[in-house]
Design an enzyme around this catalytic site. Structure first.
Site, PDB file in Angstrom:
ATOM      1  N   ARG A   1       0.792  -1.235   0.000  1.00 27.78           N
ATOM      2  CA  ARG A   1       0.000   0.000   0.000  1.00 27.78           C
ATOM      3  C   ARG A   1       0.822   1.281   0.000  1.00 27.78           C
ATOM      4  NH1 ARG A   1      -2.243  -3.502   3.817  1.00 27.78           N
ATOM      5  NH2 ARG A   1      -3.851  -4.722   2.790  1.00 27.78           N
TER       6      ARG A   1
ATOM      7  N   THR B   1       2.556  -5.534   4.240  1.00 28.44           N
ATOM      8  CA  THR B   1       1.733  -5.082   3.120  1.00 28.44           C
ATOM      9  C   THR B   1       1.484  -3.578   3.156  1.00 28.44           C
ATOM     10  OG1 THR B   1      -0.262  -5.576   4.388  1.00 28.44           O
ATOM     11  CG2 THR B   1       0.532  -7.300   2.901  1.00 28.44           C
TER      12      THR B   1
ATOM     13  N   GLY C   1      -1.189 -10.761  10.045  1.00 26.74           N
ATOM     14  CA  GLY C   1      -1.290 -12.038  10.730  1.00 26.74           C
ATOM     15  C   GLY C   1      -2.255 -12.121  11.883  1.00 26.74           C
TER      16      GLY C   1
ATOM     17  N   ASN D   1      -6.855  -8.180  15.004  1.00 27.63           N
ATOM     18  CA  ASN D   1      -7.691  -9.059  15.825  1.00 27.63           C
ATOM     19  C   ASN D   1      -6.878 -10.214  16.404  1.00 27.63           C
ATOM     20  OD1 ASN D   1      -7.786  -9.725  12.837  1.00 27.63           O
ATOM     21  ND2 ASN D   1      -8.304 -11.685  13.783  1.00 27.63           N
TER      22      ASN D   1
ATOM     23  N   ASP E   1     -13.427 -10.993  14.388  1.00 30.71           N
ATOM     24  CA  ASP E   1     -12.420 -10.494  13.439  1.00 30.71           C
ATOM     25  C   ASP E   1     -12.511  -8.984  13.287  1.00 30.71           C
ATOM     26  OD1 ASP E   1     -10.431 -10.282  11.546  1.00 30.71           O
ATOM     27  OD2 ASP E   1     -11.498 -11.330   9.957  1.00 30.71           O
TER      28      ASP E   1
ATOM     29  N   LYS F   1     -13.863  -2.077  12.869  1.00 26.87           N
ATOM     30  CA  LYS F   1     -14.607  -2.919  11.923  1.00 26.87           C
ATOM     31  C   LYS F   1     -15.980  -3.291  12.457  1.00 26.87           C
ATOM     32  CE  LYS F   1     -12.411  -6.374   9.800  1.00 26.87           C
ATOM     33  NZ  LYS F   1     -11.432  -7.513   9.716  1.00 26.87           N
TER      34      LYS F   1
END
Lengths: 551, 148
Positions: A127, A173, A189, A253, A296, A319
């Site tokens: 990103r 990432t 992860g 999470n 999650d 989230k």
């Protein structure tokens, strides 16, 4: 805008005016640079430029296009622009420097990655880069951090921070965050049977200075052996505030994602906002949004700073579909408001303390439906805050998932297999109707919605607002839209040819303002959600960086 | 230093590109070549018989593995992901399904990790049995033979 923050930013700007490379925290400067992932340390993703505005937006045309030539997982980058040069990273960690006025390529860097990196479910995409002290730094798909020479693209130091072969494919990432001479990066992860960490690396020489264990060494928080494979990490960048001299980041999470019953305890510091000292990695304060998370619900989203009642406050979307407003000084909860329209994992969150009400968790006994889904109230694509309207513009969507859990033996997990512990799992529309997406404008402290634009499919690109009174947003069909920041009226749109999953930014080059839109669909989300948002099956992949200006 | 710099493209990158082409040809040829084994470097474990792939115990074992490994991306019935729904498939070659699981799809906009060497081959064949059971032309399960 005459707040202390703005004054501090201006002072910081003047102090580095003689230095070629701007320091962190001065992105939205008069030169029209975009020096950090989220624009600057406030994570506004707002450009103060107004050459392109409501009166001339109709004349916005393509100026140039650059293609990285590798469309693996599309393109997710937020480009940086410093003094007329654009830096961006594409699939498989290819890095490019371009003349930001013409798109002409100045250098590229094509790494050779460990061939096994493709075994990670988080492989190939990236990103962004971070730039400081003449170095272009990024985390790799195979677990390293690299520094390139900002002028030439030649390799400088590199450091191995994690070994994906030993952690079910955990890797990097997202870009590091520059914090007082330290490049800070978290690994992926939260969904893997591993132990998540955040690393502080010396920008001067690439030495690892410290490792922050996201999973706290505390038996009350992590019963039995659960900490060893408890997930965590921090897969999105945090922000460094040069005023408080602290680094703030939202953590991932815990794992197994959906079976909280086997790790009863808070599971600190997962699904939390943590404030760390950049030189040591020590925790100064934390606020856990979802203790013993069973859905999650990472806290990876942007941590936005604004002034309210004479002090700096943070607001942050989890989230799970709630926005928490915190005192930046100590993490004290000031308000919690509901962002999502369908929420059933908890009956309420106390707006004074952030404490969860009655929980509705996945169980081993029966399949049940949970809203929002594990894909969240919104994906990672940050919103934008405009100091002009004092509104926060964010994508979001209404989607649920059904799940039933089952015990999982760690030894039975395949290499790339997420540690979900589910016997049933699928995405579903909300129980009362259809799944849908939207862009909404909110007052960020109270949560009052001022306007909305509805979409058939969720917007998965990062939003940009500008002082020209415009809000730019890309959609999965490839359209980039410009809306009136006051009322959401569409003023302009252009089809980029592939879906947008990246960060739209604005900058000045050669005396002209540009809007740049990386276009190219991919990433995990569209595949996950295509059973409900079936149009995702038909969106073509791609990778192109498209710059627009007014002729 | 394992990295090359700037514009050089190493031999491995070229090999990956070739592999991409091979994968592309799989996609193009998938339907007409139904029944033919067309993998380049997949493990050469013996392909089970068509009757084995219809065994109810294989399908059940394959479903359990599919739900825990594959369903997040593909949906529990194979109707998600960025591929044609498994439920709309006909004449789908089991060897092709097996080899795709083994080799993954590592190029292009939508990727899948290679699972070869990570999931035992006999379990991959049970996943294949479950995927085949979702197909439009599935002829129904066969009861598992009595234990020998």
């Amino acid at each position: 805008m005459t707040s202390p923050i703005r004054v501090a930013a201006l002072m910081a700007l003047s102090s580095i005016a003689a230095v070629a490379v701007p320091a962190a925290g001065v992105a939205q400067d008069a030169k029209g640079n975009w020096t950090e992932f989220h624009g600057d340390y406030r994570a506004w993703r707002h450009s103060p430029l107004e050459q392109i505005n409501k009166s001339n937006i109709e004349k916005l045309k393509v100026a140039w296009i650059h293609q990285p030539g590798d469309i693996t997982s599309g393109i997710q980058v937020t480009p940086l622009v410093i003094d007329g040069i654009m830096y961006y990273i594409a699939a498989n960690n290819r890095v490019y420097a371009l003349d930001a006025a013409t798109g002409a390529q100045l250098w590229d860097y094509i790494p050779e990655l460990d061939p096994d990196h493709v075994k990670s479910i988080f492989a190939s995409y990236n990103r962004g880069v971070a730039i400081s002290e003449g170095k272009v730094m990024f985390g790799t798909s195979d677990g390293r951090m690299l520094a390139l020479d900002q002028k030439t693209g030649k390799e400088g130091w590199q450091v191995r921070l994690t070994n994906p072969k030993e952690c079910h494919g955990c890797n990097f990432t997202s870009p590091p965050t520059i914090a007082d001479g330290v490049a800070i990066i978290g690994k992926t992860g939260g969904d893997l049977a591993q132990r998540g960490q955040i690393y502080g690396v010396s920008i001067a020489d690439g030495k690892l200075l410290w490792t922050f264990e996201v999973l706290k060494d505390d038996a009350a928080s992590w019963p039995g052996e659960t900490r060893a494979t408890g997930g965590g990490g921090a897969w999105m960048p945090g922000v460094y505030d040069p005023n408080t001299k602290l680094y703030y980041v939202g953590t991932s999470n815990p794992a197994p994602d959906f079976r909280a019953s086997m790790r009863r305890g808070d599971n600190l510091y997962t699904s939390s906002i943590v404030a760390l000292e950049p030189k040591t990695g020590k925790v100064v304060w934390h606020h856990q949004e979802v203790p013993n998370d069973s859905w999650d619900f990472d806290a990876q989203n942007e941590i936005v700073t604004i002034q309210h009642d004479g002090k700096d406050v943070i607001f942050h979307l989890n989230k799970g579909g709630f926005v928490t407003v915190l005192d930046k000084k100590d993490g004290k909860v000031l308000n919690v408001w509901k962002f999502s329209e369908h929420v059933n994992w908890v009956d309420n969150i106390d707006p004074k303390t952030g404490a969860l009400g009655k929980r509705h968790e996945p169980s081993d006994d029966k399949k049940d439906i949970f809203c929002p889904s594990a894909l969240g109230a919104r994906s990672m694509n940050a919103g934008s805050y405009s100091p002009k309207t004092k509104l926060w513009y964010s994508n979001g969507f209404e989607l649920c998932n059904s799940a039933q859990t089952t015990p999982t033996k760690i030894s039975d997990l395949a290499f790339s297999q997420p540690y979900f512990s589910t016997s049933e799992f699928e995405f579903n529309p909300p129980p009362d109707g259809k799944a849908y997406g939207y862009l909404k404008a909110f007052e960020p402290i109270s949560g009052k919605m001022v306007w909305r634009v509805d979409y058939k499919n969720p917007g998965l690109g990062w939003v940009l607002s500008t002082a020209g009174g415009l809000v730019f947003n890309g959609d999965p069909e490839g359209w980039v839209h410009a809306y009136d920041d006051a009322n959401g009226k569409e003023l302009w749109k252009f089809n980029t040819g592939s879906g947008i999953r990246a960060g739209i930014v604005s900058y000045m080059a050669g005396g002209k303002q540009y809007i740049v839109v990386p276009s190219g669909f991919g990433s995990l989300f569209p595949g996950f959600a295509s059973s409900v948002f079936t149009d995702f099956k038909n969106v073509r992949g791609g990778a192109a960086v498209i710059a627009f200006t007014v002729e | 230093m394992m990295n090359k710099q700037n514009t050089s493209r190493g031999p491995r990158a070229h090999a990956s590109w070739m592999a991409g082409l091979v994968l592309l040809s799989f996609t193009v040829l998938e339907a007409p070549l139904s029944g033919g084994a067309i993998a380049d470097d997949a493990p050469s474990a013996a392909r089970p018989s068509d009757d084995d792939l219809r065994r109810s115990d294989w399908i059940a074992a394959g479903r359990a593995k599919f739900i825990s490994v594959c369903a997040y991306c593909h949906g529990s019935k194979g109707n998600a992901g960025k591929v044609k729904s498994f439920t709309e498939r006909q004449n789908w070659d089991p060897q092709f399904i097996h080899d795709t699981i083994v080799n993954g799809r590592t190029r292009g906009a939508n990727v899948m990790p290679p699972w070869g060497g990570s999931i035992p081959d006999d379990e991959i064949w049970r996943i294949v049995a479950y995927i085949k059971s979702l197909s439009l032309d599935f002829k129904g399960p066969i009861e598992a033979p009595a234990a020998k």
